[in-house]
Design a protein around this motif. Sequence first.
Motif, PDB file in Angstrom:
ATOM      1  N   UNK A  41      88.139  55.197  31.459  1.00  0.00           N
ATOM      2  CA  UNK A  41      87.184  56.279  31.667  1.00  0.00           C
ATOM      3  C   UNK A  41      87.905  57.618  31.666  1.00  0.00           C
ATOM      4  N   UNK A  57      90.059  58.419  29.587  1.00  0.00           N
ATOM      5  CA  UNK A  57      90.157  58.830  28.191  1.00  0.00           C
ATOM      6  C   UNK A  57      88.775  59.262  27.728  1.00  0.00           C
ATOM      7  N   UNK A  58      88.607  60.551  27.516  1.00  0.00           N
ATOM      8  CA  UNK A  58      87.266  60.986  27.127  1.00  0.00           C
ATOM      9  C   UNK A  58      87.095  60.846  25.621  1.00  0.00           C
ATOM     10  N   UNK A  59      85.992  60.236  25.211  1.00  0.00           N
ATOM     11  CA  UNK A  59      85.732  60.047  23.774  1.00  0.00           C
ATOM     12  C   UNK A  59      84.750  61.122  23.316  1.00  0.00           C
TER      13      UNK A  59
END
Lengths: 299, 327
Positions: free
Chosen positions: A23, A25-27
């Motif tokens: 979470x 790691x922002x996509x």
Amino acid sequence: MKWYGILIRKASLVITLAAALLTAVSATARPQEGPRENTGLPRIIALAPHIVEMLYDVGAGGQIIGTTDFADYPEQAKDIPSIGNYVRLQLEKVITLQPDLIIAWKSGNPSDDLARLRQLGFEIVYSEPKTFSDIAKELRRFADLSGHSEQGQQVADDFLKQLEKIKESYRDKQSVTAFYELWSRPLTTVAKGSWPQQHLNICGAKNPFEQVSSPYPQVNIEQVLKTQIQLIIQPLSQNQKDREGFNWRDWPTIQAVKENNILTPDADALHRMTRRSLQALDKLCSDIDKVRRSYLSGI
Amino acid sequence: MSRVQLKLALLGLLCLLSIAAALTFGPVDISPQQLLTCFTATCPTPVIDMVVYQVRVPRILVGLVAGMGLAIAGAILQNTTRNPLADPYLFGIVSGAGLGATIASITLANLLTLALPLAAFLGALFAVMIVVLIAKALQRMEQLLLAGVAVSFMLSAISQFLLYLGEPFATNRVLFWLMGSLARVELANFYVIAAVLVFALVVILGFHRHIDALLLGDESAASLGVDADKLRLMMLALCAALTATIVAYCGGIGFVGLMIPHIVRQLLGVTTIPLILGSMLVGGSFILWVDVIARTALENAEIPIGIITSATGSIFFLLIMYRTRKN
């Protein structure tokens, strides 16, 4: 053996940790493609080039929200988002598009993917035209399904009238022996039960390989030399620019080669089971007729 | 904690991370936050719910057990035959499954969803039975592999001839099916493969000392009271059932059984228990990542997974050959 158990017990904890790590790691999300038009009419995914073309014919082209590779006719069809090819469909994309209806090609689409889609609750109808009159039937059916019944009736009636006219024109003509080169390496022709065999029947061309048991048999050039071929039909496709036809010039003993009676119609128009195939059929018949006349006048 | 245990724990962590990561990849963009809500509460939208629970979760679970199953089948076959190149597929399993799929595709085109996995499974078992019968008739169990290769060719030839006679679309169906894919799987398949996998694990763990004894050679094993031929046959039957189940649902995913155990041996040695556990974890993770590539490499299409495993596998195969030459 105790430590194996401890490992397994820790598994659930670590999974939660791993998900939490991710979470962080922002996509960046791309904007999802929405429907191309919102008309209240059913939004359709059409899984073959011929289905796309028929939908445009009955006026439902604007309702197509997804298709497979190679749907290139009419020109607007090239803008429809692709959701797979004849090997695999991207189920996730289909789910995101939320179509009201999926029209699939029974023999040309991956049946396991279609089965999954049916399980997921999507409505699927199948297209499987085998003859020219099937095209008219399917035009009517697709028109009814997409909410264009009237236009569909009109298009289908016109189609059948034109078909009858072509059949009538060449019904009692003397037959010409023709070799249909479906593919050059290996040399492949057509026989009964294949789509192009109908063209030959309607145009009054005799196929010496018609009775072979497989619909698309591979043949040996010796078998071709054995028969009296007056005409060679060598359809070429737009999609296969690099495709070389069979080199008939090496076989000048064949009558068709000697007289230079080699036709090269557009394979896409001829082999795709749509309204366009009628124009292609008409052109093929008239080209065959020219060859017929040249033989009759004894040139 | 010994070094082997530490390495296994790390591999376990890798496997869990792979599962979590694989969930985030796919043609539809779903953010990790959205995924987390899916698992902790309810998904933000019905579409995301469907994508996560109907497409990704079954795919990842089946990929995991398929990778594990193929890897341990390879490891056990290599250990019991003492042949570094033994792989479940060399025993005719895929060509047998292909023949089953071919017959189903030609005769039962309308019932394919049910008939194809079943026919493939039966075909695979049929192939292994023939291989074993031939090896028995020759009275030389060590020639199992050669018999397997011969039977593979024979069954492939029969399939090709049937396809040659049949309609061209059937050829496409079988060809693409053999390329392997996790696209078609559902959760029910996971339970079946997992059950067979657990059964295989129980049997292997029960016999792990016997398998270790085989590594010393048939004579030494016999002096320890192990019937080498019997054990080999039993393990082959087990691996055949496991591989055939996986092939029936996922098609031909080649080379996993061959390459993964070799990687794990470099890490954990040849003893059965660490080798099996390590192969499971690495095999499962490997398939998950290969499937991520299959799902995301092309913008509008999927790559059949067997193409990717075979491509990486064949390079690995050549490396093994090169290393054995040096030794």
